[in-house]
Design a protein around this motif. Structure first.
Motif, mmCIF file in Angstrom:
data_model
loop_
_atom_site.group_PDB
_atom_site.id
_atom_site.type_symbol
_atom_site.label_atom_id
_atom_site.label_comp_id
_atom_site.label_asym_id
_atom_site.label_seq_id
_atom_site.Cartn_x
_atom_site.Cartn_y
_atom_site.Cartn_z
ATOM 1 N N VAL A 77 17.434 59.379 -34.680
ATOM 2 C CA VAL A 77 16.590 58.191 -34.680
ATOM 3 C C VAL A 77 15.950 58.047 -33.298
ATOM 4 O O VAL A 77 16.616 58.191 -32.266
ATOM 5 C CB VAL A 77 17.389 56.921 -35.020
ATOM 6 C CG1 VAL A 77 16.476 55.691 -35.000
ATOM 7 C CG2 VAL A 77 18.054 57.065 -36.380
ATOM 8 N N LEU A 78 14.647 57.765 -33.287
ATOM 9 C CA LEU A 78 13.912 57.477 -32.064
ATOM 10 C C LEU A 78 13.666 55.977 -32.014
ATOM 11 O O LEU A 78 12.975 55.428 -32.880
ATOM 12 C CB LEU A 78 12.587 58.243 -32.044
ATOM 13 C CG LEU A 78 11.658 57.983 -30.844
ATOM 14 C CD1 LEU A 78 12.318 58.422 -29.552
ATOM 15 C CD2 LEU A 78 10.323 58.707 -31.040
ATOM 16 N N TYR A 79 14.281 55.304 -31.023
ATOM 17 C CA TYR A 79 14.146 53.858 -30.882
ATOM 18 C C TYR A 79 13.017 53.546 -29.898
ATOM 19 O O TYR A 79 12.878 54.199 -28.862
ATOM 20 C CB TYR A 79 15.443 53.222 -30.365
ATOM 21 C CG TYR A 79 16.557 53.194 -31.386
ATOM 22 C CD1 TYR A 79 16.753 52.067 -32.178
ATOM 23 C CD2 TYR A 79 17.411 54.283 -31.544
ATOM 24 C CE1 TYR A 79 17.780 52.030 -33.112
ATOM 25 C CE2 TYR A 79 18.437 54.254 -32.465
ATOM 26 C CZ TYR A 79 18.609 53.130 -33.254
ATOM 27 O OH TYR A 79 19.615 53.098 -34.181
ATOM 28 N N MET A 80 12.264 52.494 -30.214
ATOM 29 C CA MET A 80 11.219 52.024 -29.319
ATOM 30 C C MET A 80 11.499 50.573 -28.940
ATOM 31 O O MET A 80 11.630 49.699 -29.806
ATOM 32 C CB MET A 80 9.840 52.104 -29.984
ATOM 33 C CG MET A 80 8.726 51.493 -29.129
ATOM 34 S SD MET A 80 7.149 51.339 -29.996
ATOM 35 C CE MET A 80 6.207 50.369 -28.834
ATOM 36 N N TYR A 81 11.635 50.335 -27.622
ATOM 37 C CA TYR A 81 11.824 48.995 -27.077
ATOM 38 C C TYR A 81 10.580 48.637 -26.265
ATOM 39 O O TYR A 81 9.912 49.498 -25.708
ATOM 40 C CB TYR A 81 13.054 48.928 -26.162
ATOM 41 C CG TYR A 81 14.361 49.251 -26.850
ATOM 42 C CD1 TYR A 81 15.168 48.240 -27.336
ATOM 43 C CD2 TYR A 81 14.790 50.573 -26.984
ATOM 44 C CE1 TYR A 81 16.380 48.526 -27.951
ATOM 45 C CE2 TYR A 81 15.992 50.871 -27.596
ATOM 46 C CZ TYR A 81 16.782 49.843 -28.080
ATOM 47 O OH TYR A 81 17.971 50.134 -28.689
#
Length: 660
Positions: free
Chosen positions: A585-589
């Motif tokens: 999973v690639l998380y974007m904050y």
């Protein structure tokens, strides 16, 4: 007939012809020339006939008795005489006598050199004792008498100036000098000096005290020359005496500083000239060892004096009063750093001074006179904590935490940061007064993250927290609501340092590090400080199953950093993270310290595509079916690293690390 013919003819009549002279050199009878030629009779006749022909040719080349004939004969004579001289052998007796004379001469010369060194030692000792007598009985006695009788200046000042000069004078005048004089007078039948020096050498360690107080003595002389007119007047009277040779007291006081190195130099020279078989070898070597040790003792005192001198210089730079000065302090490290502002996200030129008992955070002062630095914060070694920040935005930064303040600092390089952290940790380890809570935590098993978490929980409110910078968050770190400038502004919790909204910071609690005054704290800290912490299950339900804090995820990630993503909704810049425990999973904050991700991108099924010809060098793309995501990295190096990690995740190279 040439001139002088009658005289030459007379000489030749007396000595014979040239032929007679040459034949004499060649040991041949001249009669051979006068005999007529005839048939050879025997071997001897043939030899005589050949020699006669030889000299006949010699005389035929020029007139008999002419210059040519005379020159050839004399040259032959000279060659034979020269060869005989060169090949004349030297008898063995003559060679032995010459070697014996040379050895005797060298021995006499070496003995003279040894005696000369000893005489130089004695003469310099006499001169040195006269100088000590002047210091002790001249300057010291006169100044001490004035201080006792008139009280023009303190008696203690005089004793500090001259230290133990009376003991040094007594030792040299009553003990060492008489021993040297006695030994030199007996040199003819007892040429030794090592045993005397070996006996007196241990007393030379008394010079350490004198050397240690020398610089302080020089300062006191200068101070009281300006401060006391009577002190100055008396000093000038003493210095004008004939025995002082118009030299200042400071010049005379240099003599004891230079004396022990003088002993060491003379003794080394003496030992070099001393024969190996001499009975004085052993005593001289032992004496040299002791004197060298005394010299090292003086050097150690000089080093300690230089340390104190450096310490006073630092105190002067900082403008510290005498009541704050501790001579037992040691300056371990000092240098420039950048102070990072928590709120404004700015960096300010600063300077750190690390001592064995404290760390001083200072800022430069732009002043022509007075201190050059202003002390902004002091962190005692008993309460200090230090660790690397691992901030992606600010490289080689580290955190120094104390009871009353927390400093976020940036070093000039990564190696400089490591050097600062190591120096502070070494000072912490050497300090005997550590906080008991920190000892208990560091001795407990567990990972570093667990230790830090336990420390933060135990010391919540007891030490100043690290404030999270406003630019690192876009939402409340408690409830997750986004900030805006009108109704949801940012606030910092004074207990944990997190950025929270007004609803989550509408609590107050007394904090020990701020004198138990009431301070704004967040909901979570208030519960801990009030003894009503929220249960982990309730916190997990409140956060949501898929919500992860960016700070925690970034610390244990495969890759994290800022990217600009372009999709069908437009461009958006954020903090992207691929967790190590969840690599698919690639998380974007929106910010590196957000508590909740804005976008989650499942990576399985995506493929990394080559950039188009018109794209910049920092672009890479992910495609899945008809969906295309374009990313812009901050550099080509980071672009290549992102492509490598994502390709590895898609191909399954990092799946085995999910349980790490």
């Amino acid at each position: 007939m040439f001139a002088g013919g009658p005289l030459v003819a007379g000489v030749m009549a007396e000595t014979g012809s040239v032929l007679d002279l040459v034949c004499k050199f060649e040991s041949i009878s001249p009669d051979v020339q006068t005999k007529p030629r005839g048939p050879p009779v025997g071997r001897d006749s043939q030899v005589r006939e050949g020699r006669a022909e030889k000299y006949s040719l010699l005389t035929n080349s020029g007139p008999v008795g002419g210059a040519s004939c005379q020159w050839r004969g004399l040259q032959t004579f000279r060659r034979r005489v020269s060869n005989s001289r060169l090949t004349h052998p030297v008898t063995p007796n003559t060679r032995d006598k010459e070697e014996e004379k040379e050895e005797k001469r060298k021995k006499q010369t070496n003995t003279e050199k040894l005696h000369k060194i000893v005489c130089e030692l004695l003469e310099t000792e006499k001169s040195y004792v006269r100088r000590l007598h002047l210091l002790d009985q001249g300057f010291f006695s006169a100044l001490l008498a004035e201080a006792r009788e008139a009280g023009s200046f303190p008696e203690d000042v005089v004793r500090q100036i001259f230290s133990n000069i009376s003991s040094i004078h007594q030792f040299h005048s009553s003990f060492l000098l008489p021993e040297l004089e006695r030994r030199v007078s007996d040199w003819a039948w007892n040429p030794r000096i090592g045993d005397v020096l070996q006996k007196v050498a241990p007393f030379l360690k008394m010079y350490g005290e004198y050397v240690k107080g020398f610089d302080r003595a020089m300062e006191l002389i200068s101070t009281w020359m300006e401060k006391s007119p009577r002190f100055e007047e008396l000093m000038q009277q003493l210095q004008k005496q004939e025995v002082s040779a118009n030299l200042t007291l400071q010049h005379h006081m240099l003599e004891p500083i230079q004396r022990i190195p003088r002993y060491e130099m003379l003794l080394k020279d003496y030992l070099k000239k001393l024969p190996e078989a001499s009975p004085d070898q052993g005593d001289t070597r032992k004496a040299l060892e002791i004197i060298s040790e005394a010299a090292q003792h003086s050097n150690a005192a000089i080093a300690d004096m230089e340390r104190l001198e450096k310490l006073w210089e630092v105190y002067a730079l900082l403008g510290m009063g005498e009541e704050m000065v501790d001579p037992s302090n040691r300056l371990l490290r000092e240098g420039p750093v950048l102070k990072i502002s928590f709120r404004k996200n700015t960096r300010k030129e600063s300077h750190l001074f690390l001592f064995n008992n404290m760390l001083l955070y200072c800022v430069p002062r732009f002043s022509l006179t007075g201190p050059r630095f202003l002390i902004k914060a002091q962190v005692d070694m008993e309460e200090i904590q230090v660790r690397e920040m691992k901030d992606a935005e600010i490289p080689h930064s580290f955190l120094v935490s104390g009871t009353s303040c927390t400093l976020e600092l940036q070093a000039r390089s990564h190696s400089d940061m490591d050097a600062w952290i190591k120096a502070i940790e070494d000072a912490m380890n050497q300090n005997e007064k550590k906080s008991e809570s920190f000892k208990a935590v560091t001795s407990s098993p567990g990972s570093e993250e667990q230790k830090v978490e336990v420390v933060e929980q135990q010391e919540l409110g007891k030490r100043a927290p690290r404030w999270i910078r406003d630019s690192l968050v876009s939402m409340c770190m408690c409830c997750g609501d986004k900030f805006n400038a009108l109704i949801r502004r940012r606030h910092h919790c004074r207990a944990c340092g997190q950025v929270v909204c007004w609803r989550c910071s509408d609590f107050k609690a007394p904090l020990p590090y701020d004198g138990d005054r009431l301070n704004r704290v967040c909901r979570n800290c208030y519960g801990i400080l009030a003894g009503q912490p929220e249960s982990p299950a309730a916190a997990e339900r409140r956060r949501g199953v898929l919500e992860k804090e960016a700070g925690e995820v970034s610390e244990r990630s495969l890759m994290c950093g800022f990217l600009t993503m372009t999709d069908k909704r437009g461009k958006s810049r954020g903090w992207f993270v691929i967790p190590r425990d969840e690599p698919l999973v690639l998380y974007m904050y929106l910010a590196p310290q957000d508590v909740k991700a804005q976008v989650t991108i499942p990576l399985p099924g995506y493929r990394v595509r080559e950039p188009s010809p018109g794209d910049s060098g920092c672009v890479f793309r992910l495609s899945q079916s008809k969906l295309l995501l374009t990313f812009l990295a901050e550099s080509e190096e980071l672009r290549d690293r992102w492509v490598e990690v994502i390709s590895g995740v898609v191909d399954g190279d990092f799946w085995g690390q999910q349980g790490d």
